[in-house]
Write a protein that holds these residues in place. Structure first.
Motif, mmCIF file in Angstrom:
data_model
loop_
_atom_site.group_PDB
_atom_site.id
_atom_site.type_symbol
_atom_site.label_atom_id
_atom_site.label_comp_id
_atom_site.label_asym_id
_atom_site.label_seq_id
_atom_site.Cartn_x
_atom_site.Cartn_y
_atom_site.Cartn_z
ATOM 1 N N ALA A 216 0.916 -1.585 -0.505
ATOM 2 C CA ALA A 216 -0.031 -0.029 0.361
ATOM 3 C C ALA A 216 0.489 1.125 0.195
ATOM 4 O O ALA A 216 -0.009 1.924 -0.033
ATOM 5 C CB ALA A 216 -1.018 -0.282 0.815
ATOM 6 N N GLN A 217 2.345 1.108 0.485
ATOM 7 C CA GLN A 217 3.223 2.659 0.757
ATOM 8 C C GLN A 217 4.354 2.178 -0.492
ATOM 9 O O GLN A 217 4.882 2.976 -0.814
ATOM 10 C CB GLN A 217 3.695 2.322 1.738
ATOM 11 N N THR A 218 4.564 1.859 -1.711
ATOM 12 C CA THR A 218 3.995 1.997 -2.728
ATOM 13 C C THR A 218 4.500 1.975 -4.092
ATOM 14 O O THR A 218 4.867 1.722 -5.290
ATOM 15 C CB THR A 218 5.626 0.074 -2.755
ATOM 16 N N ARG A 219 3.307 2.437 -4.295
ATOM 17 C CA ARG A 219 2.672 2.693 -5.659
ATOM 18 C C ARG A 219 2.678 4.031 -6.410
ATOM 19 O O ARG A 219 3.003 4.126 -7.283
ATOM 20 C CB ARG A 219 1.040 2.885 -5.712
ATOM 21 N N ARG A 220 4.029 5.087 -5.648
ATOM 22 C CA ARG A 220 4.678 6.260 -6.476
ATOM 23 C C ARG A 220 5.929 6.453 -5.253
ATOM 24 O O ARG A 220 6.231 5.910 -4.183
ATOM 25 C CB ARG A 220 3.929 7.148 -6.235
ATOM 26 N N GLU A 221 6.966 6.600 -7.223
ATOM 27 C CA GLU A 221 8.271 6.985 -5.992
ATOM 28 C C GLU A 221 8.215 7.749 -4.170
ATOM 29 O O GLU A 221 9.397 6.970 -3.392
ATOM 30 C CB GLU A 221 9.256 7.405 -6.803
ATOM 31 N N VAL A 222 7.891 8.568 -4.092
ATOM 32 C CA VAL A 222 7.660 9.426 -2.966
ATOM 33 C C VAL A 222 7.054 9.034 -1.638
ATOM 34 O O VAL A 222 7.339 9.211 -0.995
ATOM 35 C CB VAL A 222 6.679 10.766 -3.182
ATOM 36 N N ASP B 63 16.834 11.634 -5.137
ATOM 37 C CA ASP B 63 15.563 11.162 -3.872
ATOM 38 C C ASP B 63 16.471 10.832 -2.821
ATOM 39 O O ASP B 63 15.546 11.193 -2.008
ATOM 40 C CB ASP B 63 15.326 9.770 -4.859
ATOM 41 N N LEU B 64 17.822 10.122 -2.405
ATOM 42 C CA LEU B 64 18.346 10.008 -1.243
ATOM 43 C C LEU B 64 19.621 9.480 -1.314
ATOM 44 O O LEU B 64 20.302 9.333 -2.843
ATOM 45 C CB LEU B 64 17.913 8.287 -0.743
#
Length: 375
Positions: free
Chosen positions: A208-214, A254-255
């Motif tokens: 559920a947390q990985t549908r977008r890069e952010v 990003d990181l």
């Protein structure tokens, strides 16, 4: 003030109780001495613990080897271990580890490594529970040795080792698609390639947390300790969404990490989609800016790491061709990304299940013994 303190420390019988001077009265030389002694004590205490552990492992191997040889020579069955366990616990009531289950584990240990030279190898220097994990989860000694060496090098606990084996940490090392051979000097390219793996397993991140890069980025940062563990030893976190201003335009990495062994920055770009050749140009652009703005003269050129949901290896290799900046490309996955074939390959055999039950039983026995001793 000093005289007053001494006079306050006097009792009615004129016995002086020494009162140490306050820290504010001490100069830097004292603090240097104190820190030197503290570090020496810490190192000695750690070495003592390691020596005690290694001594126990050597004892366990010899006990297991003695049992193994005697059973083979005499044709004894398993019940002799129950008798031996009772006798040893009666002989050494203050010692733990002589349960029948643990004696059987010692026998398994000696049977897996028949050469006494094993006592000079990394496996003899890690925790007993870690050795049991290696025995229960890995079939061949070559792979066991590699994981034992990593556990010793990185200080993995038995639980961390268990996890690393589950996610096939060693099998993924050095598998990222890179251009390091063409962009990094030969004496350094092999070490750099070994640092990066493929795929990266973010099993602590839900779907559920990985549908977008952010969303992926936030999840990784919120689980930074586990993220760093998956990246491997040497990575130091610098920042998220690191701002770069170029010609009045704003860009964000990003990181950003710094690798202590490679002595360079590592710019990480996350993609929640399939690899696109244009991703290489974007990442190389960020590397150029980091090298120009952040890189110290003693630092090596910045390495770029592109993490994607899916890639075609051949397309990636062609995309990297011609770029001078060192770049690696790897997939990222979580628990739920495993294909049917991968899932089937990861199912344990009956033997592995039995070994795992044996391992858990031995842990329970040892923990009960520890609890009884503390009580």
């Amino acid at each position: 003030m000093g005289d007053d303190r001494k006079s306050m420390a006097k009792t009615k019988k004129d016995v002086i109780i020494p009162v140490p001077p306050s820290l504010s009265e001490m100069d830097s030389a004292y603090f240097d001495l104190r820190n030197l002694i503290v570090e020496r004590v810490k190192r000695t205490r750690l070495n003592f613990v390691l020596q005690v552990n290694q001594g126990m492992i050597e004892l366990y191997w010899h006990i297991g080897n003695d049992i193994l040889k005697k059973q083979e020579a005499e044709g004894w069955g398993a019940r002799v271990i129950d008798r031996l366990s009772a006798d040893l616990r009666e002989e050494f009531p203050d010692m733990e580890g002589f349960s029948a289950r643990n004696l059987s584990n010692m026998k398994r240990f000696a049977k897996a490594w028949t050469n006494p030279e094993i006592l000079q190898h990394p496996v003899a220097k890690i925790q007993w529970r870690s050795i049991l994990t290696l025995l229960s989860k890995i079939k061949d000694n070559e792979t066991r040795e590699i994981y034992a060496a990593r556990a010793l090098e990185h200080g993995w606990s038995s639980n961390v080792l268990h996890h690393m084996i589950d996610v096939r940490y060693i099998e993924r090392e050095g598998k990222a698609v890179t251009n390091f051979a063409a962009s990094i000097p030969p004496q350094e390219s092999d070490m750099a390639a070994q640092v990066f793996k493929d795929p990266y397993i973010f099993d602590f991140v839900g779907t559920a947390q990985t549908r977008r890069e952010v969303e992926l980025e936030r999840a990784l940062v919120s689980h930074m300790e586990k993220f760093l563990l998956e990246l491997g030893q040497g990575f130091a976190f610098v920042g998220r969404q690191v701002h770069l201003e170029v010609g009045g335009d704003d860009f964000y990495i990003d990181l950003l990490f710094y690798h202590l062994k490679l002595r360079c920055y590592v710019a990480v770009e996350l993609k929640a989609r399939k690899f696109d050749p244009g991703d290489i140009a974007q990442l190389s652009f960020y590397q150029n800016i980091v090298d120009d703005v952040l890189r110290h003269p003693d630092d090596k050129p910045t390495i770029g790491l592109l993490l994607v949901k899916e890639k075609n290896r051949t397309v990636v290799e062609y995309s990297l061709s011609g770029f001078n900046n060192p770049i690696g490309v790897a997939d990222w996955k979580n628990d739920f990304d495993m294909t049917a074939e991968e899932f089937k390959a990861n199912l344990p055999t009956v033997e592995e299940i039995e070994n795992e039950i044996s391992f858990l039983d031995s842990v329970i026995v040892n923990e009960e013994g520890d609890a009884g001793e503390q009580a």
